[in-house]
Design an enzyme around this catalytic site. Structure first.
Site, mmCIF file in Angstrom:
data_model
loop_
_atom_site.group_PDB
_atom_site.id
_atom_site.type_symbol
_atom_site.label_atom_id
_atom_site.label_comp_id
_atom_site.label_asym_id
_atom_site.label_seq_id
_atom_site.Cartn_x
_atom_site.Cartn_y
_atom_site.Cartn_z
ATOM 1 N N ALA A 1 0.869 -1.185 0.000
ATOM 2 C CA ALA A 1 0.000 0.000 0.000
ATOM 3 C C ALA A 1 0.898 1.224 0.000
ATOM 4 O O ALA A 1 2.104 1.130 0.200
ATOM 5 C CB ALA A 1 -0.912 0.001 1.227
ATOM 6 N N LYS A 2 0.313 2.377 -0.226
ATOM 7 C CA LYS A 2 1.061 3.630 -0.130
ATOM 8 C C LYS A 2 0.059 4.751 0.008
ATOM 9 O O LYS A 2 -1.078 4.646 -0.445
ATOM 10 C CB LYS A 2 1.919 3.855 -1.380
ATOM 11 C CG LYS A 2 3.131 4.733 -1.132
ATOM 12 C CD LYS A 2 4.218 3.959 -0.416
ATOM 13 C CE LYS A 2 5.456 4.819 -0.189
ATOM 14 N NZ LYS A 2 6.557 4.054 0.397
ATOM 15 N N GLY A 3 0.494 5.842 0.630
ATOM 16 C CA GLY A 3 -0.388 6.997 0.803
ATOM 17 C C GLY A 3 0.359 8.290 0.578
ATOM 18 O O GLY A 3 1.590 8.326 0.588
#
Length: 370
Positions: free
Chosen positions: A59-61
């Site tokens: 995931a990444k934000g």
């Protein structure tokens, strides 16, 4: 904002894969954050976790903002609002964020507190990269740099080099490059060049890294460091050395300069420092590449340790953390090299083959729930 003005920011969180466990990935604050960048980094995290065989997906934000122009109070409000918007999508069993560009231990503490307030009880395992006093893990700050040292040591042994005769060039002097330079200097390697965002310094006889880092802390720049010559960030990459460690930003080694690279070992501390065209050139030159999804995976490995410690409420001594990190990095290095030799491909292709194989195998084992 502090002046009472309302500012609307755009934030993203991309979850790429859950086959092997909860999603895992950092949160970056920068003016040039884009959805495509966050998507790419989320996919990268899936393969990075798989290549070191830890039970996470990717995931990444990110939030489009300029943290340099914001006060601490504004950053706290931004972080808490972002967390509240994501409250149904993150959690110890779902998606575990971590620090990334322009975020840090404090950011993670705010996220943990906001999530815990909504959950009505303290949930330490919702993020990693927290302060040690707030259920963070010992050894985490140095983990990415230490992981780089470990894989370089394995490559040096494989190529029959000796640390004392091994010259190291490091691009970047932050949490990855600076720590790697310090640890390599302590281990007996000759670090001959180091850089920050303004430029680099070079001494063919070797730099006194503790002195360099003290100078950098005091002056906030390596410019005018007395015991070395100035060198540009681009020229630094082309210095004669055995180990080149790009630990700054992406796309530093391209088709334009790959032919001028003189190292035997390229250990990618940054994400994506080498372009695809440069990769082909380096392979023809016989450079031993330790690809980013393996080389800089020490950070996410130690984040996994923090998550494990939080979930069992029992914390390890720093030497235990470092020993377990070494076990995983050495095993992963050997797995990638064996894959490369077995399939007749370069290390980068081997790392992706191994990672994709692991995710695909688990996906087949689980089957499709219809």
């Amino acid at each position: 904002m502090d002046n009472g003005h309302i500012e609307v920011y755009t934030g993203y969180r991309v979850q790429h894969n859950f086959a092997r466990g909860p999603a895992k990935g950092g949160i970056r604050y920068a003016p040039d954050v884009t959805l495509d960048e966050v998507r790419a980094l989320a996919a990268w995290m899936t393969w990075k976790c798989a290549v070191v065989n830890i039970p996470f997906g990717g995931a990444k934000g990110g939030i489009i903002c300029d943290p340099a122009q914001m006060s601490k109070g504004e950053l706290e409000k931004l972080t808490r609002r972002y967390t509240a918007e994501l409250i149904d999508f993150i959690g110890p069993e779902r998606d575990v964020p971590a620090p990334d560009m322009n975020t840090n231990e404090q950011t993670m503490a705010w996220i943990m507190d906001t999530y815990s307030m909504h959950a009505r009880h303290t949930v330490t395992a919702v993020v990693t990269g927290k302060p040690v006093d707030l259920s963070g893990s010992k050894g985490r700050i140095e983990a990415t740099g230490r992981g780089l040292l470990i894989v370089v040591e394995e490559a040096v042994k494989k190529l029959g080099l000796k640390p004392s005769n091994t010259r190291v060039v490091v691009q970047g002097s932050g949490n990855v490059g600076g720590v790697a330079a310090k640890l390599m200097h302590q281990t007996g390697y000759k670090v001959i060049a180091l850089s920050d965002i303004y430029g680099g310094i070079h001494n063919p006889n070797g730099l006194d890294i503790p002195d360099v880092m003290a100078y950098l802390e005091k002056h906030r720049t390596l410019e005018k460091y007395p015991n070395a010559e100035a060198v540009s960030n681009m020229d630094l990459l082309e210095l004669d050395c055995e180990v080149l460690l790009p630990a700054a930003t992406e796309n530093q080694i391209t088709s334009q300069n790959a032919n001028k690279i003189k190292c035997r070992i390229l250990a990618e501390g940054a994400n994506g420092p080498t372009t695809a065209a440069a990769d082909d050139i380096l392979e023809r030159k016989g450079v031993f590449v330790i690809p980013d999804i393996l080389a800089n995976a020490g950070g996410v490995t130690c984040s996994y340790f923090e998550w494990v410690q939080d979930r069992m409420g029992y914390f390890w001594k720093e030497d235990v953390v470092n020993e377990r990190l070494k076990d995983i990095m050495v095993e992963s290095f050997n797995d990638v090299v064996k894959y490369a030799e077995t399939h007749g491909v370069n290390n980068r292709i081997a790392a992706y083959m191994l990672a994709i194989d692991r995710v695909a195998y688990v996906t087949r084992l689980r089957g499709i729930y219809a």
